[in-house]
Design a protein around this motif. Structure first.
Motif, short mmCIF file in Angstrom:
data_model
loop_
_atom_site.label_atom_id
_atom_site.label_comp_id
_atom_site.label_asym_id
_atom_site.label_seq_id
_atom_site.Cartn_x
_atom_site.Cartn_y
_atom_site.Cartn_z
N GLU A 61 0.85 5.85 -6.13
CA GLU A 61 0.78 5.72 -4.67
C GLU A 61 0.35 4.36 -4.06
O GLU A 61 0.93 4.10 -3.01
CB GLU A 61 -0.64 6.59 -4.64
CG GLU A 61 -1.08 6.96 -3.15
CD GLU A 61 -2.35 7.67 -3.02
OE1 GLU A 61 -3.08 7.39 -2.19
OE2 GLU A 61 -2.46 8.68 -3.93
N ARG A 62 0.11 3.48 -4.98
CA ARG A 62 -0.26 2.16 -4.33
C ARG A 62 1.12 1.31 -4.13
O ARG A 62 1.41 0.82 -3.06
CB ARG A 62 -1.21 1.45 -5.25
CG ARG A 62 -1.25 0.10 -4.74
CD ARG A 62 -2.35 -0.17 -3.70
NE ARG A 62 -2.58 -1.38 -3.43
CZ ARG A 62 -2.52 -2.09 -2.04
NH1 ARG A 62 -2.23 -1.30 -1.16
NH2 ARG A 62 -2.78 -3.37 -1.95
N VAL A 63 2.01 1.74 -5.08
CA VAL A 63 3.31 1.02 -5.03
C VAL A 63 3.99 1.73 -3.88
O VAL A 63 4.73 0.82 -3.18
CB VAL A 63 4.29 1.34 -6.39
CG1 VAL A 63 5.68 1.14 -6.13
CG2 VAL A 63 3.52 0.59 -7.60
N ALA A 64 3.90 2.93 -3.58
CA ALA A 64 4.60 3.72 -2.40
C ALA A 64 3.96 2.86 -0.95
O ALA A 64 4.76 2.66 -0.29
CB ALA A 64 4.36 4.84 -2.48
N ILE A 66 2.85 0.04 -0.85
CA ILE A 66 3.28 -1.71 -0.69
C ILE A 66 4.85 -1.66 -0.29
O ILE A 66 5.07 -2.40 0.56
CB ILE A 66 2.94 -2.38 -2.09
CG1 ILE A 66 1.43 -2.57 -2.36
CG2 ILE A 66 3.74 -3.59 -1.83
CD1 ILE A 66 1.21 -3.10 -3.58
N ARG A 67 5.54 -0.70 -0.68
CA ARG A 67 6.95 -0.82 -0.42
C ARG A 67 6.91 -0.28 1.14
O ARG A 67 7.89 -0.70 1.70
CB ARG A 67 7.75 0.37 -1.24
CG ARG A 67 7.99 -0.05 -2.56
CD ARG A 67 8.76 1.06 -3.33
NE ARG A 67 9.29 0.49 -4.68
CZ ARG A 67 9.73 0.99 -5.69
NH1 ARG A 67 9.86 2.33 -5.49
NH2 ARG A 67 9.95 0.40 -6.98
N LYS A 68 6.47 0.76 1.43
CA LYS A 68 6.38 1.09 3.03
C LYS A 68 5.92 -0.16 3.95
O LYS A 68 6.54 -0.41 4.70
CB LYS A 68 5.56 2.23 3.30
CG LYS A 68 5.34 2.76 4.48
CD LYS A 68 6.60 3.48 5.17
CE LYS A 68 6.49 3.97 6.44
NZ LYS A 68 7.71 3.98 7.10
N ALA A 69 4.81 -0.72 3.51
CA ALA A 69 4.20 -2.10 4.22
C ALA A 69 5.51 -3.01 4.40
O ALA A 69 5.67 -3.71 5.16
CB ALA A 69 3.01 -2.42 3.66
N ILE A 70 6.31 -3.43 3.22
CA ILE A 70 7.14 -4.29 3.02
C ILE A 70 8.18 -4.00 4.28
O ILE A 70 9.03 -4.82 4.78
CB ILE A 70 7.61 -4.51 1.48
CG1 ILE A 70 6.62 -5.42 0.90
CG2 ILE A 70 9.09 -5.30 1.79
CD1 ILE A 70 7.02 -5.37 -0.61
N GLU A 71 8.49 -2.52 3.92
CA GLU A 71 9.87 -2.08 4.91
C GLU A 71 9.36 -2.42 6.34
O GLU A 71 10.25 -2.56 7.28
CB GLU A 71 10.18 -0.76 4.78
CG GLU A 71 10.85 -0.54 3.22
CD GLU A 71 10.82 1.20 3.02
OE1 GLU A 71 10.38 1.85 4.04
OE2 GLU A 71 11.20 1.14 2.03
N ASP A 72 8.10 -2.19 6.64
CA ASP A 72 7.63 -2.23 8.16
C ASP A 72 7.41 -3.75 8.56
O ASP A 72 6.83 -3.81 9.50
CB ASP A 72 6.45 -1.32 8.30
CG ASP A 72 6.80 0.23 8.17
OD1 ASP A 72 8.02 0.45 8.32
OD2 ASP A 72 5.91 0.99 7.79
#
Length: 97
Positions: A61-64, A66-72
């Motif tokens: 869940e935390r990885v998801a 962080i990935r979303k924050a990087i994309e945004d």
């Protein structure tokens, strides 16, 4: 000084240069591929379950997040913090702590 003769034949003649025979030297020859594979299975290394580290503890869940924050473009990547963390990790690996 007498000349050196190469390849004159006989029991002590030098062999041609080629690929090395990597088979183990034993007192008897293995007759077939099936026998060879059976011998390899018997000599396989047995690993202890006590040394198995198991699955890595990953918080998916935390990885998801962080990935979303990087994309945004909301995840701050600060080169100084990254380099400091890499240096600290190197020190920890060398010190054994």
């Amino acid at each position: 000084m007498p000349p050196i003769e190469i390849g004159h034949g006989g029991p002590h003649a030098p062999r041609a240069v080629g690929t090395a025979d990597a088979r183990p030297v034993t007192g008897r020859a293995v007759a077939s591929d099936t026998a060879r594979s059976h011998a390899a299975e018997q000599s396989a290394v047995v690993r202890s379950a006590a040394l198995d580290p198991g699955a890595a503890p990953i918080d998916h869940e935390r990885v998801a997040q962080i990935r979303k924050a990087i994309e945004d473009n909301r995840y701050p990547v600060l080169p100084m913090k990254v380099s400091d963390a890499m240096i600290a990790a190197g020190f920890l690996l060398r010190s054994g702590k």
